[in-house]
Design a protein around this motif. Structure first.
Motif, PDB file in Angstrom:
ATOM      1  N   GLY A 174       0.786  -1.230   0.000  1.00 19.88           N
ATOM      2  CA  GLY A 174       0.000   0.000   0.000  1.00 19.88           C
ATOM      3  C   GLY A 174       0.813   1.272   0.000  1.00 19.88           C
ATOM      4  N   LYS A 175       2.153   1.170  -0.051  1.00 20.99           N
ATOM      5  CA  LYS A 175       2.989   2.359  -0.026  1.00 20.99           C
ATOM      6  C   LYS A 175       3.393   2.777  -1.442  1.00 20.99           C
ATOM      7  N   ARG A 176       3.567   4.074  -1.602  1.00 18.45           N
ATOM      8  CA  ARG A 176       3.887   4.617  -2.916  1.00 18.45           C
ATOM      9  C   ARG A 176       5.365   4.414  -3.241  1.00 18.45           C
ATOM     10  N   LEU A 177       5.650   4.131  -4.510  1.00 14.31           N
ATOM     11  CA  LEU A 177       7.015   3.935  -4.994  1.00 14.31           C
ATOM     12  C   LEU A 177       7.431   5.140  -5.833  1.00 14.31           C
ATOM     13  N   PRO A 178       8.750   5.441  -5.842  1.00 11.85           N
ATOM     14  CA  PRO A 178       9.842   4.796  -5.128  1.00 11.85           C
ATOM     15  C   PRO A 178       9.882   5.231  -3.670  1.00 11.85           C
ATOM     16  N   ARG A 179      10.662   4.497  -2.856  1.00 14.74           N
ATOM     17  CA  ARG A 179      10.704   4.773  -1.427  1.00 14.74           C
ATOM     18  C   ARG A 179      11.773   5.807  -1.064  1.00 14.74           C
ATOM     19  N   VAL A 180      12.901   5.811  -1.777  1.00 17.00           N
ATOM     20  CA  VAL A 180      13.976   6.744  -1.437  1.00 17.00           C
ATOM     21  C   VAL A 180      13.877   8.002  -2.290  1.00 17.00           C
ATOM     22  N   ASP A 181      14.542   9.046  -1.833  1.00 17.39           N
ATOM     23  CA  ASP A 181      14.512  10.338  -2.529  1.00 17.39           C
ATOM     24  C   ASP A 181      15.570  10.434  -3.621  1.00 17.39           C
ATOM     25  N   ARG A 182      16.644   9.721  -3.435  1.00 22.06           N
ATOM     26  CA  ARG A 182      17.697   9.751  -4.442  1.00 22.06           C
ATOM     27  C   ARG A 182      18.499   8.456  -4.377  1.00 22.06           C
ATOM     28  N   VAL A 183      19.147   8.158  -5.498  1.00 28.20           N
ATOM     29  CA  VAL A 183      20.082   7.035  -5.579  1.00 28.20           C
ATOM     30  C   VAL A 183      21.424   7.608  -6.014  1.00 28.20           C
ATOM     31  N   GLU A 184      22.429   7.461  -5.168  1.00 29.57           N
ATOM     32  CA  GLU A 184      23.771   7.905  -5.517  1.00 29.57           C
ATOM     33  C   GLU A 184      24.567   6.696  -5.999  1.00 29.57           C
ATOM     34  N   ILE A 185      25.033   6.785  -7.226  1.00 30.02           N
ATOM     35  CA  ILE A 185      25.702   5.668  -7.891  1.00 30.02           C
ATOM     36  C   ILE A 185      27.162   6.013  -8.109  1.00 30.02           C
ATOM     37  N   ARG A 186      28.041   5.141  -7.684  1.00 32.07           N
ATOM     38  CA  ARG A 186      29.464   5.290  -7.963  1.00 32.07           C
ATOM     39  C   ARG A 186      29.892   4.189  -8.918  1.00 32.07           C
ATOM     40  N   ILE A 187      30.740   4.545  -9.863  1.00 31.44           N
ATOM     41  CA  ILE A 187      31.323   3.551 -10.760  1.00 31.44           C
ATOM     42  C   ILE A 187      32.600   3.041 -10.095  1.00 31.44           C
ATOM     43  N   MET A 188      32.600   1.768  -9.743  1.00 27.33           N
ATOM     44  CA  MET A 188      33.734   1.160  -9.042  1.00 27.33           C
ATOM     45  C   MET A 188      34.173  -0.079  -9.827  1.00 27.33           C
ATOM     46  N   GLU A 189      35.165   0.087 -10.666  1.00 29.60           N
ATOM     47  CA  GLU A 189      35.599  -1.027 -11.510  1.00 29.60           C
ATOM     48  C   GLU A 189      36.580  -1.954 -10.810  1.00 29.60           C
ATOM     49  N   GLU A 190      37.326  -1.435  -9.857  1.00 30.72           N
ATOM     50  CA  GLU A 190      38.313  -2.262  -9.162  1.00 30.72           C
ATOM     51  C   GLU A 190      37.629  -3.080  -8.072  1.00 30.72           C
ATOM     52  N   ALA A 191      37.850  -4.383  -8.109  1.00 25.28           N
ATOM     53  CA  ALA A 191      37.177  -5.295  -7.188  1.00 25.28           C
ATOM     54  C   ALA A 191      37.481  -4.964  -5.726  1.00 25.28           C
ATOM     55  N   GLN A 192      38.724  -4.625  -5.430  1.00 21.25           N
ATOM     56  CA  GLN A 192      39.076  -4.337  -4.040  1.00 21.25           C
ATOM     57  C   GLN A 192      38.333  -3.098  -3.546  1.00 21.25           C
ATOM     58  N   SER A 193      38.203  -2.098  -4.405  1.00 23.10           N
ATOM     59  CA  SER A 193      37.474  -0.886  -4.030  1.00 23.10           C
ATOM     60  C   SER A 193      36.004  -1.183  -3.769  1.00 23.10           C
ATOM     61  N   GLN A 194      35.448  -2.112  -4.530  1.00 22.60           N
ATOM     62  CA  GLN A 194      34.050  -2.496  -4.338  1.00 22.60           C
ATOM     63  C   GLN A 194      33.840  -3.085  -2.947  1.00 22.60           C
ATOM     64  N   VAL A 195      34.696  -4.033  -2.579  1.00 21.08           N
ATOM     65  CA  VAL A 195      34.534  -4.706  -1.289  1.00 21.08           C
ATOM     66  C   VAL A 195      34.837  -3.758  -0.137  1.00 21.08           C
ATOM     67  N   LEU A 196      35.920  -3.003  -0.248  1.00 23.19           N
ATOM     68  CA  LEU A 196      36.271  -2.066   0.815  1.00 23.19           C
ATOM     69  C   LEU A 196      35.209  -0.986   0.980  1.00 23.19           C
ATOM     70  N   GLY A 197      34.642  -0.542  -0.137  1.00 17.64           N
ATOM     71  CA  GLY A 197      33.577   0.449  -0.072  1.00 17.64           C
ATOM     72  C   GLY A 197      32.386  -0.065   0.712  1.00 17.64           C
ATOM     73  N   PHE A 198      32.037  -1.326   0.502  1.00 20.92           N
ATOM     74  CA  PHE A 198      30.931  -1.915   1.270  1.00 20.92           C
ATOM     75  C   PHE A 198      31.305  -2.046   2.744  1.00 20.92           C
ATOM     76  N   LEU A 199      32.478  -2.579   3.015  1.00 20.14           N
ATOM     77  CA  LEU A 199      32.898  -2.786   4.402  1.00 20.14           C
ATOM     78  C   LEU A 199      33.044  -1.468   5.159  1.00 20.14           C
ATOM     79  N   ASN A 200      33.333  -0.388   4.426  1.00 22.94           N
ATOM     80  CA  ASN A 200      33.458   0.937   5.049  1.00 22.94           C
ATOM     81  C   ASN A 200      32.125   1.690   5.081  1.00 22.94           C
ATOM     82  N   ASN A 201      31.045   0.989   4.806  1.00 26.91           N
ATOM     83  CA  ASN A 201      29.689   1.552   4.867  1.00 26.91           C
ATOM     84  C   ASN A 201      29.421   2.631   3.821  1.00 26.91           C
ATOM     85  N   GLU A 202      30.217   2.653   2.752  1.00 23.64           N
ATOM     86  CA  GLU A 202      29.986   3.625   1.681  1.00 23.64           C
ATOM     87  C   GLU A 202      28.824   3.210   0.792  1.00 23.64           C
TER      88      GLU A 202
END
Length: 603
Positions: A270-298
């Motif tokens: 029953g809730k209206r979509l979308p739920r968030v106000d914005r989506v911030e997208i980063r292009i992260m091609e390096e695998a290590q940066s992807q994992v570290l970014g997640f682990l660092n709460n980015e």
């Protein structure tokens, strides 16, 4: 290059470009709202043109499906997958023994503001879908999605009568009956046609926008979807803003099969979509940066943990699971079988590696025999994959779990093949072509750590055969451009299902799709005939036999080396609400919510 988006501000033109950064009026307004809910995500490859007719890379498709509206979309939770109306008032009416589809568009959907509309509010109509589908036929676009319609729509050959494309040529196959009614007539029934109407390639593009920006329309994405473009710094950072003029879309679904699904239904019903106000997208091609970014709460979630770095997140082995310290933080894990195939394609028009003569077939087959899938899955994929036998992954209609590829790893047989067909070794151990010219291959690869690791794997494989190989590293978007022009000899690629049927994979080898989705330019009449016949059949034992024969021909001529079907380890933080990976949709951003208080506490 600096790209500017034109937006009407009364009668003036607003364009702010800073070092390639595009800022829309809506972005400026939203940027002052510090309490808004922002979803932080990453894409692992650079975006290309954000034009539904030409985009085929994962990054562009992920963005496009949030900006552009197809007529149908998938139910978020239904498994097996289920289609539902998107911009339609109801599911299409099907008549004439499955050859006629009548779509009734619900009024009240509007394109986001753009200078192309000259200050007027622009409503979505049936004519927009007619234009967007006919636009796929434009030979100047070389659309990889034309296969979904070409030869299917009644009278579509008239669009290119006399060798000249005319988008205004009326055809019986697609007609706007009135402002909100679209009728499509097929030459023959097509059991996958509804799936194709749910792809972002059929998302509505306004003719005014396409004609205003011409070949730069991919830099000016204007749709009717839940999000609109905000800031855009190419190949680095993209911001999508909740579309303030988005029609009233309310989540509705039945309870799922487990507690997690039930919780999502409870949160969203029953809730209206979308739920968030914005989506911030980063292009992260390096695998290590992807994992570290997640682990660092980015980032709020990480899909498909890069296998070479899986130990940073998982305890790998027979039954991969989260590391204890991440479990304590409330991080969650889901092992998801994607509808995806990784493969190597070889250009059948290339004078060195292409062709249909026995010596050329022997060269490609030897290369295929040098590929060690067990080693690849163990070392490179950390066990998060299964060996591919055909282009079809599990859970796609037409997949045969009993089929086994005739090309298993065998270096001895590969060398014997090359010896037999005249690829002689010189004193340095490297081979020449049968005519005595040096044999040297060039493989395009991604300019990333993973790309370099893949290069070394193939160098080792081909050194065992005495074949010289060099590597040309580039951006994914540039490799695709070169591939469409036939200027790539061989490269690794992957395909994710646009709809869950084998046709979506075998069309990649269909001759008439050469230069579009068929980057290998494989054009074998026997294969084409089997494919054309399979398109007339629903999922059945008869079609399964055709797919078996198509797989055999693919392995016999070897335009592809099928590698793996990945098992995706998806992880997300406890503040991300209502996350569930969908088998076909590339993103689920419209359904996700962020608990800002919980996220702040975690930091």
């Amino acid at each position: 290059m600096i790209f500017c988006r034109l937006i009407p501000v009364k009668t003036a033109l607003l364009c702010l470009a800073l070092s390639g950064l595009v800022v829309t009026q809506a972005a400026l307004a939203a940027g002052t709202d510090k309490e808004s809910r922002t979803l932080h995500v990453m894409l692992t490859t650079q975006e290309a043109a954000l034009d539904p007719a030409v985009a085929s890379d994962l990054a562009s498709l992920s963005i496009n499906e949030n900006i552009f509206d197809p007529m149908l979309r998938y139910d978020y939770l239904a498994r097996p997958v289920k289609l539902m109306p998107n911009t339609l008032a109801a599911m299409p009416e099907i008549s004439d023994s499955g050859k006629t589809y009548t779509m009734r568009i619900q009024p009240g959907s509007f394109f986001t503001p753009d200078a192309a509309f000259k200050g007027k509010q622009r409503e979505l109509t049936a004519q927009d879908y007619l234009y967007s589908i006919k636009r796929l036929y434009d030979p100047a676009l070389k659309s990889p999605w034309l296969f979904m319609f070409e030869g299917k729509l009644l009278g579509d050959e008239k669009l290119k009568a006399g060798g000249k494309f005319d988008i205004d040529q009326a055809i019986e196959g697609i007609q706007a009956v009135d402002r909100y009614t679209l009728r499509i007539r097929l030459k023959a029934p097509d059991t996958n046609f509804l799936f194709q109407l749910a792809t972002s390639a059929t998302g509505a593009v306004a003719r005014e926008v396409a004609e205003t920006y011409g070949d730069q329309v991919g830099s000016h994405p204007v749709g009717t979807g839940p999000f609109m473009m905000g800031k855009w710094q190419r190949s680095f950072q993209i911001e999508l803003l909740a579309n303030p003029g988005y029609r009233n879309v309310v989540f509705s679904s039945v309870a799922g099969k487990d507690a997690r699904d039930n919780q999502i239904v409870s949160d969203l019903q029953g809730k209206r979509l979308p739920r968030v106000d914005r989506v911030e997208i980063r292009i992260m091609e390096e695998a290590q940066s992807q994992v570290l970014g997640f682990l660092n709460n980015e980032f709020d979630y990480l899909e498909q943990v890069p296998p070479p770095l899986a130990e940073m997140v998982l305890v790998t082995g027979v039954s991969p699971h989260l590391k204890p310290e991440l479990q304590k933080k409330g991080v969650q894990l889901d092992l998801f079988s994607t509808l995806q195939t990784y493969y190597v394609w070889m250009n059948m028009d290339d004078p060195v590696i292409g062709g249909y003569t026995p010596d050329k077939i022997a060269l490609r087959r030897a290369i295929a025999l040098s590929y060690n899938s067990k080693e690849d899955i163990s070392l490179m994929e950390r066990g998060l994959a299964i060996a591919a036998q055909t282009p079809l992954p599990p859970n796609v209609l037409g997949y045969d779990p009993a089929y086994r590829s005739p090309l298993a790893y065998d270096i001895r047989l590969a060398n014997a093949l090359l010896d037999k067909f005249g690829y002689k070794r010189a004193a340095d151990g490297y081979r020449s072509l049968p005519d005595g010219q040096p044999l040297s291959l060039v493989m395009h690869s991604l300019a990333s750590t993973k790309g370099r690791l893949r290069d070394e794997t193939w160098r080792k494989n081909l050194d065992a055969l005495g074949i010289r190989i060099s590597f040309k590293s580039d951006k994914n978007s540039e490799i695709l451009k070169a591939a469409r022009l036939g200027k790539v000899q061989m490269t690794e690629a992957n395909w994710i299902a646009d709809f869950p049927d084998g046709e979506n994979f075998y069309q990649l080898l269909y001759g008439p799709n050469s230069g579009r989705a068929n980057y290998a330019r494989f054009n074998l009449p026997a294969f084409n005939q089997l494919y054309e016949k399979s398109r007339t059949l629903s999922d059945s034992p008869e079609r399964q036999r055709l797919y078996h024969d198509m797989a055999q021909l693919m392995h016999a001529y070897t335009p592809w080396i099928v590698r793996i079907h990945p098992l995706s380890a998806d992880v997300w933080h406890p503040w991300l609400k209502d996350y569930k990976r969908h088998p076909v949709d590339f993103t689920t951003w419209r359904y996700l919510d962020v608990d800002n208080a919980a996220k702040a506490q975690a930091k």
